[in-house]
Motif scaffolding. Structure first.
Motif, mmCIF file in Angstrom:
data_model
loop_
_atom_site.group_PDB
_atom_site.id
_atom_site.type_symbol
_atom_site.label_atom_id
_atom_site.label_comp_id
_atom_site.label_asym_id
_atom_site.label_seq_id
_atom_site.Cartn_x
_atom_site.Cartn_y
_atom_site.Cartn_z
ATOM 1 N N TYR A 355 7.865 -7.518 -0.897
ATOM 2 C CA TYR A 355 8.643 -6.352 -0.479
ATOM 3 C C TYR A 355 7.798 -5.476 0.426
ATOM 4 C CZ TYR A 355 10.911 -1.806 -0.763
ATOM 5 O OH TYR A 355 11.497 -0.610 -0.450
ATOM 6 N N PHE A 356 8.282 -5.224 1.608
ATOM 7 C CA PHE A 356 7.584 -4.326 2.531
ATOM 8 C C PHE A 356 8.577 -3.313 3.059
ATOM 9 C CE2 PHE A 356 6.528 -2.873 6.746
ATOM 10 C CZ PHE A 356 5.229 -2.434 6.573
ATOM 11 N N GLN A 360 8.169 3.778 4.241
ATOM 12 C CA GLN A 360 7.040 4.154 3.398
ATOM 13 C C GLN A 360 5.740 4.231 4.208
ATOM 14 O OE1 GLN A 360 6.875 2.949 -0.576
ATOM 15 N NE2 GLN A 360 5.471 4.665 -0.628
ATOM 16 N N HIS A 361 5.565 3.305 5.095
ATOM 17 C CA HIS A 361 4.327 3.251 5.862
ATOM 18 C C HIS A 361 4.341 4.162 7.077
ATOM 19 C CE1 HIS A 361 3.948 -0.404 3.435
ATOM 20 N NE2 HIS A 361 2.651 -0.244 3.591
ATOM 21 N N TRP A 392 -4.238 -9.206 3.684
ATOM 22 C CA TRP A 392 -4.161 -8.209 4.751
ATOM 23 C C TRP A 392 -3.584 -6.903 4.203
ATOM 24 C CZ3 TRP A 392 0.557 -6.563 7.242
ATOM 25 C CH2 TRP A 392 0.368 -5.783 8.382
ATOM 26 N N CYS A 393 -2.506 -6.984 3.431
ATOM 27 C CA CYS A 393 -1.894 -5.777 2.838
ATOM 28 C C CYS A 393 -2.908 -5.087 1.924
ATOM 29 C CB CYS A 393 -0.657 -6.092 2.001
ATOM 30 S SG CYS A 393 0.551 -7.231 2.688
ATOM 31 N N CYS A 396 -5.918 -3.261 3.506
ATOM 32 C CA CYS A 396 -5.618 -1.948 4.066
ATOM 33 C C CYS A 396 -5.400 -0.935 2.941
ATOM 34 C CB CYS A 396 -4.411 -1.998 4.975
ATOM 35 S SG CYS A 396 -4.021 -0.400 5.688
ATOM 36 N N HIS A 397 -4.774 -1.349 1.869
ATOM 37 C CA HIS A 397 -4.544 -0.417 0.756
ATOM 38 C C HIS A 397 -5.862 0.028 0.129
ATOM 39 C CE1 HIS A 397 -0.061 -1.577 0.015
ATOM 40 N NE2 HIS A 397 -0.287 -1.087 1.204
ATOM 41 N N VAL A 402 -4.444 8.044 1.347
ATOM 42 C CA VAL A 402 -3.041 8.439 1.336
ATOM 43 C C VAL A 402 -2.904 9.725 2.145
ATOM 44 C CG1 VAL A 402 -1.091 9.058 -0.111
ATOM 45 C CG2 VAL A 402 -2.793 7.441 -0.938
ATOM 46 N N TYR A 410 2.655 14.554 -3.846
ATOM 47 C CA TYR A 410 1.313 14.082 -4.154
ATOM 48 C C TYR A 410 0.397 15.140 -4.770
ATOM 49 C CZ TYR A 410 2.125 9.660 -1.817
ATOM 50 O OH TYR A 410 2.597 8.431 -1.484
ATOM 51 N N VAL A 427 -4.725 4.365 -1.102
ATOM 52 C CA VAL A 427 -3.455 3.757 -1.495
ATOM 53 C C VAL A 427 -3.648 2.948 -2.780
ATOM 54 C CG1 VAL A 427 -1.550 2.288 -0.766
ATOM 55 C CG2 VAL A 427 -2.762 3.643 0.924
ATOM 56 N N ILE A 430 -2.924 4.854 -5.905
ATOM 57 C CA ILE A 430 -1.564 5.235 -6.292
ATOM 58 C C ILE A 430 -0.733 4.004 -6.607
ATOM 59 C CG2 ILE A 430 -1.581 7.407 -4.992
ATOM 60 C CD1 ILE A 430 0.205 5.933 -2.892
ATOM 61 N N LYS A 437 4.583 -3.675 -7.241
ATOM 62 C CA LYS A 437 4.961 -2.834 -6.103
ATOM 63 C C LYS A 437 5.378 -3.683 -4.911
ATOM 64 C CE LYS A 437 4.332 1.416 -7.549
ATOM 65 N NZ LYS A 437 3.171 2.275 -7.507
HETATM 66 C C1 HEC Z 1 -2.525 -0.366 7.951
HETATM 67 C C2 HEC Z 1 -2.551 -0.158 6.534
HETATM 68 C C3 HEC Z 1 -1.498 -0.815 5.654
HETATM 69 C C4 HEC Z 1 -1.094 -2.124 5.652
HETATM 70 C C5 HEC Z 1 -1.551 -3.239 6.564
HETATM 71 C C6 HEC Z 1 -0.143 -2.247 4.595
HETATM 72 N N1 HEC Z 1 0.022 -1.033 3.977
HETATM 73 FE FE1 HEC Z 1 1.242 -0.678 2.376
HETATM 74 N N2 HEC Z 1 0.665 1.266 2.399
HETATM 75 C C7 HEC Z 1 -0.180 1.861 3.307
HETATM 76 C C8 HEC Z 1 -0.236 3.280 3.066
HETATM 77 C C9 HEC Z 1 -1.064 4.297 3.847
HETATM 78 C C10 HEC Z 1 0.600 3.530 1.954
HETATM 79 C C11 HEC Z 1 0.852 4.878 1.256
HETATM 80 C C12 HEC Z 1 2.143 5.454 1.724
HETATM 81 C C13 HEC Z 1 2.493 6.632 0.848
HETATM 82 O O1 HEC Z 1 1.893 7.663 1.027
HETATM 83 O O2 HEC Z 1 3.356 6.438 -0.016
HETATM 84 C C14 HEC Z 1 1.162 2.253 1.557
HETATM 85 C C15 HEC Z 1 2.025 2.080 0.491
HETATM 86 C C16 HEC Z 1 2.605 0.882 0.138
HETATM 87 C C17 HEC Z 1 3.482 0.699 -0.988
HETATM 88 C C18 HEC Z 1 3.848 1.751 -2.000
HETATM 89 C C19 HEC Z 1 2.734 1.858 -2.992
HETATM 90 C C20 HEC Z 1 2.991 2.923 -4.028
HETATM 91 O O3 HEC Z 1 2.386 2.786 -5.091
HETATM 92 O O4 HEC Z 1 3.721 3.863 -3.770
HETATM 93 C C21 HEC Z 1 3.871 -0.614 -0.996
HETATM 94 C C22 HEC Z 1 4.803 -1.303 -1.964
HETATM 95 C C23 HEC Z 1 3.234 -1.253 0.151
HETATM 96 N N3 HEC Z 1 2.466 -0.320 0.795
HETATM 97 C C24 HEC Z 1 3.397 -2.584 0.480
HETATM 98 C C25 HEC Z 1 2.725 -3.204 1.519
HETATM 99 C C26 HEC Z 1 2.875 -4.599 1.860
HETATM 100 C C27 HEC Z 1 3.746 -5.593 1.141
HETATM 101 C C28 HEC Z 1 2.050 -4.826 2.919
HETATM 102 C C29 HEC Z 1 1.796 -6.114 3.655
HETATM 103 C C30 HEC Z 1 2.942 -6.874 4.117
HETATM 104 C C31 HEC Z 1 1.408 -3.572 3.250
HETATM 105 N N4 HEC Z 1 1.836 -2.617 2.386
HETATM 106 C C32 HEC Z 1 0.507 -3.425 4.284
HETATM 107 C C33 HEC Z 1 -0.897 1.215 4.274
HETATM 108 C C34 HEC Z 1 -0.786 -0.131 4.593
#
Ligand code: HEC
Ligand code: HEC
Ligand code: HEC
Ligand code: HEC
Ligand code: HEC
Ligand code: HEC
Length: 440
Positions: A355-356, A360-361, A392-393, A396-397, A402, A410, A427, A430, A437
């Motif tokens: 799930y992406f 959110q991002h 990769w995901c 970055c997390h 955040v 927050y 990230v 959280i 997630k």
């Molecule tokens: C370039 C950095 C980056 C990448 C790459 C990235 N994310 Fe994130 N992600 C973030 C950030 C920053 C947040 C926080 C957003 C917020 O403030 O809620 C986040 C939040 C999330 C959340 C919510 C987490 C929560 O606990 O609220 C999910 C689910 C998520 N990402 C899924 C993914 C998925 C799946 C991928 C890969 C396909 C991915 N992300 C790739 C930066 C990234």
């Protein structure tokens, strides 16, 4: 004559032992250099971290960490443009430290004041918004600037690049991993060559030793066959030699295993995929040259999970009048007349198990499109720049803070986190590493 040839054979097997020794030591070197490389990427401050005194007492060491965690995805410390401009010499070209403090904490606020330099940089970079870093103190920023300044000095990286990253104290993040990769590569290449030489030598030794020893039969008589005949038996024996055969088999297995592992990791990864589209639509022209906002067409990015691909009627907002005669534009007309959607070929596609969410991002997290998709506004044809793998995901997390600014949601979390840790809220803190997630 036979003594002489035996001597040769004897000397050659000495050489052969030498080869084995070299191969073994190369093997050791390769494995140890790989361990080093892993240390450098996996753990805290790499060995190459600087000990050089920083300008003006600012902490360049800490600056390096801050830079790597917050800025490196968009900026290089050289002249090279990534998403934002290369930061080499940035202190001299910008209006000064005060300006830099404000800019880095919140660039859009500086742009909004009408500041001439800020607006000029913003426009020169295709109005891409830089992320805000309200949590960075003046000292943090000075540390980052000291780190940039220090890595801009050419000697440091040049030395690191040639010395295999072993000694110099001021290697930059990229040069620290660069040379050791090259080093490993050279070692592996040497290893393969040595193994091949070893195999060939072993064959020759076997053949020759058979050829020079007269063949004794069971009844004690010595068969005095010709040298040529013995050479022949020697050759067929060489192929039956168990050592030689096992070397060949091992080499073969090694290559097959490597290929299989690489292949297995590559399944479903579309990095670099850039299919031809049914209409020669160009982001370089629309988003680059004409600076049309990404949101204008990808209307979902701030609102929902999917960014969405624009329907033909969004194109018609302009192409109802612009370049109607072009055969490419005629395809849009045809689609609308036939009530058939344009069949764009999908470039990015996660498997259903993941799930992406774009909103959110992009909206909440304030992550720029380019961080994940690369410089779309320079692409004639869209190309997948990121691997979109789980690693990769997660990566970055782990790295990304955040964006908690002006987000009451927050406030409590930040307060709680402050009590437990001095590190900024990432990230990962959280729940960004929780399986559920990202997986349904
Ligand atoms: C370039 C950095 C980056 C990448 C790459 C990235 N994310 Fe994130 N992600 C973030 C950030 C920053 C947040 C926080 C957003 C917020 O403030 O809620 C986040 C939040 C999330 C959340 C919510 C987490 C929560 O606990 O609220 C999910 C689910 C998520 N990402 C899924 C993914 C998925 C799946 C991928 C890969 C396909 C991915 N992300 C790739 C930066 C990234
Ligand atoms: C999401 C991408 C992104 C991140 C992350 C980012 N920047 Fe930027 N930065 C930009 C862009 C794009 C510009 C060009 C100005 C603009 O378009 O707003 C810029 C401009 C700048 C400038 C002005 C450069 C000049 O030539 O005058 C400085 C200084 C700067 N960034 C420092 C930083 C620092 C320090 C960090 C980390 C704390 C950082 N940036 C993180 C995208 C980013
Ligand atoms: C004028 C409309 C328009 C604008 C503006 C635009 N796009 Fe697109 N975008 C499209 C269309 C149409 C496609 C599908 C065809 C293609 O892949 O080229 C697309 C495809 C994409 C894809 C690949 C989708 C997939 O199949 O995985 C990405 C990523 C993307 N756009 C990002 C951006 C970003 C980032 C910007 C802003 C810098 C932007 N787009 C601006 C129309 C637009
Ligand atoms: C905001 C206005 C705008 C929108 C929306 C827009 N375009 Fe364009 N498009 C232009 C402009 C301006 C040109 C350049 C015309 C020229 O070269 O004279 C152009 C050129 C093109 C060309 C090149 C035509 C040629 O033969 O040179 C194609 C193809 C194209 N657009 C496809 C699309 C598609 C598909 C969409 C919808 C996804 C779209 N455009 C949406 C403004 C727009
Ligand atoms: C954190 C990383 C990240 C950011 C930031 C991001 N994208 Fe994406 N984008 C993805 C991923 C991952 C997919 C694949 C989603 C899927 O297959 O479900 C994707 C898919 C797309 C697609 C294909 C259609 C769709 O929604 O699946 C378009 C178009 C797109 N992105 C445009 C954009 C634009 C425009 C922006 C900036 C406003 C942006 N993206 C920002 C990661 C990102
Ligand atoms: C930040 C988002 C994120 C988190 C957290 C996450 N995953 Fe994934 N996971 C993904 C994405 C995206 C893929 C699809 C990768 C691909 O297609 O290569 C994936 C794929 C998988 C797969 C399929 C195998 C594969 O490599 O394609 C399994 C199994 C899996 N994850 C298990 C887990 C488990 C167990 C956890 C918790 C420890 C977890 N994931 C946490 C994003 C995440």
């Amino acid at each position: 004559m036979s003594i002489n040839s035996k001597n040769i054979v004897h000397k050659m097997s000495g050489f052969y032992k030498l080869c084995v020794a070299i191969v073994l030591s190369l093997l050791l070197l390769v494995s140890s250099s790989q361990v080093k490389a892993q240390d450098a990427t996996a753990g805290g401050a790499p060995a190459a971290a600087s000990t050089a005194p920083a300008a003006g007492g600012a902490d360049a060491e800490k600056g390096k960490t801050l830079f790597t965690n917050n800025c490196a995805q968009c900026h290089a410390v050289t002249d090279e443009k990534v998403v934002g401009p290369g930061l080499k010499g940035v202190e001299t070209r910008t209006p000064g430290k005060d300006w830099l403090h404000k800019w880095i904490r919140n660039s859009s606020a500086v742009i909004a004041t009408g500041d001439a330099y800020a607006n000029q940089v913003f426009n020169a970079n295709g109005k891409v918004q830089m992320s805000s870093f309200p949590s960075l103190s003046d000292a943090d920023i000075d540390g980052i600037l000291a780190y940039i300044d220090q890595s801009g000095k050419p000697v440091a990286s040049a030395v690191a690049a040639t010395s295999g990253g072993t000694s110099d104290g001021t290697a930059t993040a990229s040069s620290a991993s660069g040379p050791s990769e090259l080093f490993t590569f050279v070692l592996v290449a040497l290893l393969v060559v040595m193994l091949l030489v070893l195999g060939v030598l072993l064959t020759i030794v076997t053949i020759l030793s058979k050829a020079v020893t007269p063949i004794a039969t069971t009844d004690g008589t010595v068969v005095t066959s010709s040298f040529g005949q013995r050479l022949k038996t020697g050759m067929s024996d060489a192929f039956n030699n168990p050592t030689l055969r096992s070397i060949v088999i091992w080499l073969f297995l090694l290559v097959v295993t490597k290929a299989t592992i690489d292949g297995a990791y590559g399944v479903g990864i579309q990095q670099g995929y850039a299919p031809k589209q049914p209409i020669a639509y160009s982001h370089k022209l629309h988003a680059g040259q004409y600076k049309i906002d990404c949101n204008y067409c990808h209307t979902g990015v701030n609102k929902g999970k999917s960014a969405t691909i624009p329907a033909a009627n969004i194109c018609m907002n302009c192409h109802g009048v612009i370049k109607k005669e072009s055969p490419e534009i005629q395809k849009i007309y045809a689609a609308i007349e036939n009530n058939q959607p344009i069949e764009w070929v999908r470039v990015h596609n996660l498997p259903d198990l993941a799930y992406f969410n774009h909103a959110q991002h992009v909206n909440v997290g304030n992550v720029a499109c380019q961080t994940c998709h690369g410089e779309i506004e320079k692409m004639e044809v869209v190309e997948a720049r990121s691997s979109l793998t789980m690693g990769w995901c997660i990566d970055c997390h782990r790295r990304t803070e955040v964006n908690t600014k002006d987000n009451a949601y927050y406030d409590k979390l930040v307060a709680l986190h402050r009590k437990e840790s001095k590190e900024p809220l990432k990230v990962a803190n959280i729940g960004g590493l929780e399986c559920s997630k990202c997986h349904y």
